[in-house]
Design an enzyme around this catalytic site. Structure first.
Site, PDB file in Angstrom:
ATOM      1  N   LYS A 195      75.127  21.013  86.218  1.00  0.00           N
ATOM      2  CA  LYS A 195      74.072  20.828  85.223  1.00  0.00           C
ATOM      3  C   LYS A 195      73.611  19.371  85.096  1.00  0.00           C
ATOM      4  O   LYS A 195      72.439  19.126  84.858  1.00  0.00           O
ATOM      5  CB  LYS A 195      74.452  21.413  83.866  1.00  0.00           C
ATOM      6  CG  LYS A 195      75.689  20.862  83.229  1.00  0.00           C
ATOM      7  CD  LYS A 195      75.947  21.601  81.913  1.00  0.00           C
ATOM      8  CE  LYS A 195      77.153  21.050  81.185  1.00  0.00           C
ATOM      9  NZ  LYS A 195      78.414  21.099  81.974  1.00  0.00           N
TER      10      LYS A 195
ATOM     11  N   ARG B 249      89.149  11.061  92.463  1.00  0.00           N
ATOM     12  CA  ARG B 249      89.464  10.849  91.050  1.00  0.00           C
ATOM     13  C   ARG B 249      90.746  11.583  90.703  1.00  0.00           C
ATOM     14  O   ARG B 249      90.938  12.733  91.097  1.00  0.00           O
ATOM     15  CB  ARG B 249      88.322  11.359  90.169  1.00  0.00           C
ATOM     16  CG  ARG B 249      87.201  10.364  90.064  1.00  0.00           C
ATOM     17  CD  ARG B 249      86.001  10.956  89.383  1.00  0.00           C
ATOM     18  NE  ARG B 249      86.371  11.723  88.185  1.00  0.00           N
ATOM     19  CZ  ARG B 249      85.481  12.281  87.382  1.00  0.00           C
ATOM     20  NH1 ARG B 249      84.185  12.166  87.638  1.00  0.00           N
ATOM     21  NH2 ARG B 249      85.852  12.963  86.330  1.00  0.00           N
TER      22      ARG B 249
ATOM     23  N   ARG C  87      78.532  22.000  72.703  1.00  0.00           N
ATOM     24  CA  ARG C  87      79.757  22.380  73.388  1.00  0.00           C
ATOM     25  C   ARG C  87      80.546  23.441  72.632  1.00  0.00           C
ATOM     26  O   ARG C  87      81.533  23.956  73.162  1.00  0.00           O
ATOM     27  CB  ARG C  87      80.664  21.157  73.505  1.00  0.00           C
ATOM     28  CG  ARG C  87      80.685  20.559  74.883  1.00  0.00           C
ATOM     29  CD  ARG C  87      81.694  19.422  74.917  1.00  0.00           C
ATOM     30  NE  ARG C  87      81.128  18.264  75.590  1.00  0.00           N
ATOM     31  CZ  ARG C  87      80.997  18.168  76.906  1.00  0.00           C
ATOM     32  NH1 ARG C  87      81.395  19.140  77.676  1.00  0.00           N
ATOM     33  NH2 ARG C  87      80.467  17.103  77.448  1.00  0.00           N
TER      34      ARG C  87
ATOM     35  N   ARG D  17      90.098  22.535  82.182  1.00  0.00           N
ATOM     36  CA  ARG D  17      88.715  22.348  81.735  1.00  0.00           C
ATOM     37  C   ARG D  17      87.973  23.678  81.705  1.00  0.00           C
ATOM     38  O   ARG D  17      87.181  23.938  80.805  1.00  0.00           O
ATOM     39  CB  ARG D  17      88.001  21.325  82.623  1.00  0.00           C
ATOM     40  CG  ARG D  17      88.153  19.904  82.064  1.00  0.00           C
ATOM     41  CD  ARG D  17      88.186  18.853  83.139  1.00  0.00           C
ATOM     42  NE  ARG D  17      86.933  18.745  83.876  1.00  0.00           N
ATOM     43  CZ  ARG D  17      86.816  18.039  84.989  1.00  0.00           C
ATOM     44  NH1 ARG D  17      87.844  17.383  85.490  1.00  0.00           N
ATOM     45  NH2 ARG D  17      85.663  17.988  85.620  1.00  0.00           N
TER      46      ARG D  17
ATOM     47  N   ARG E 263      85.697  16.669  96.316  1.00  0.00           N
ATOM     48  CA  ARG E 263      84.880  15.459  96.257  1.00  0.00           C
ATOM     49  C   ARG E 263      85.702  14.179  96.325  1.00  0.00           C
ATOM     50  O   ARG E 263      86.841  14.119  95.866  1.00  0.00           O
ATOM     51  CB  ARG E 263      83.958  15.479  95.042  1.00  0.00           C
ATOM     52  CG  ARG E 263      84.632  15.457  93.715  1.00  0.00           C
ATOM     53  CD  ARG E 263      83.596  15.719  92.613  1.00  0.00           C
ATOM     54  NE  ARG E 263      84.250  15.632  91.309  1.00  0.00           N
ATOM     55  CZ  ARG E 263      83.674  15.955  90.177  1.00  0.00           C
ATOM     56  NH1 ARG E 263      82.421  16.389  90.142  1.00  0.00           N
ATOM     57  NH2 ARG E 263      84.326  15.837  89.032  1.00  0.00           N
TER      58      ARG E 263
END
Ligand SMILES: [Zn+2]
Length: 222
Positions: A20, A168, A95, A179, A134
């Site tokens: 998003k 990361r 949220r 999450r 990633r």
């Protein structure tokens, strides 16, 4: 009096890693309206030195959550600015269900009607693959992906020629799973809420960035 349409007001929502943020930035370019990312706004407000900003900064520095009222106050200040008069793209807010209700109140007060709440749908296993794959160049920060965006020459950064890369630390399976669980528990209840208001549009987020962008344009009718 005819209902004159002032602009385009959109909320982009979906699980963490659904794309998003990327889509919001592209939509901003296409529509020429600001992209309001609450994460970025909170950081920016913290640097303004305003009373609200200082409170926000103190909370963030201590690792505490910023209360809804402060986020709403910040959002209210932001959407009163000139560049929001032709619409905006909200990303990362609401949220939670209480935040969705507070947003409704705020928009009603400002005489703003949302055009759409777009949910970018991506299955959990694809989100996992996207996030776990990633990595980035140590020297210039250019982002890469094990599967979707490899450097042209193996082990060499396309942008700066750097040969060292990093991942990361929170891009690991446990953190991403947490999450996703949080998203289901806290944010997902906003989806049926917006559906009931007739605002929800669902977009399949599994294709290329360009394909998803086209789908967003078509649900918005732009
Ligand atoms: Zn580089």
């Amino acid at each position: 009096m005819p209902n004159l349409k002032k602009g385009i007001y959109v909320v982009l929502t979906g699980a963490p890693g659904c794309g998003k943020g990327t889509q919001a930035r592209l939509l901003k370019e296409r529509l020429g309206i600001p992209h309001l990312s609450t994460g970025e706004m909170l950081r920016a407000e913290g640097h303004t030195g305003s009373e609200l900003g200082l409170k926000i900064k103190a909370l963030i520095d201590k690792g505490n959550l910023v209360p809804d009222e402060m986020i709403i106050d910040m959002l209210k200040n932001r959407i009163e600015k000139d560049d929001c008069q032709n619409g905006f793209i909200l990303d990362g807010f609401p949220r939670t269900l209480p935040q969705a209700e507070a947003l409704d109140e705020l928009l009603k007060e400002k005489n703003i009607t949302l055009d759409a709440v777009i949910e970018i749908q991506v299955p959990d296993e694809i989100i996992m693959e996207r996030i776990l794959g990633r990595y980035a160049c140590m020297k210039c920060g250019q982002g890469y992906h094990d599967k979707y965006q490899k450097p042209k020459v193996y082990g060499v950064c396309d942008t700066c020629g750097g040969t060292e890369f990093y991942r990361r630390i929170d891009d690991n399976r446990t953190t991403v799973q947490n999450r996703l669980v949080n998203y289901r528990a806290l944010t997902y209840p906003t989806i049926p809420y917006f559906e009931k208001e007739g605002l929800l549009k669902c977009v399949d987020g599994t294709g290329s960035i360009e394909a998803v962008a086209n789908k967003i344009d078509s649900v918005l009718g732009v």
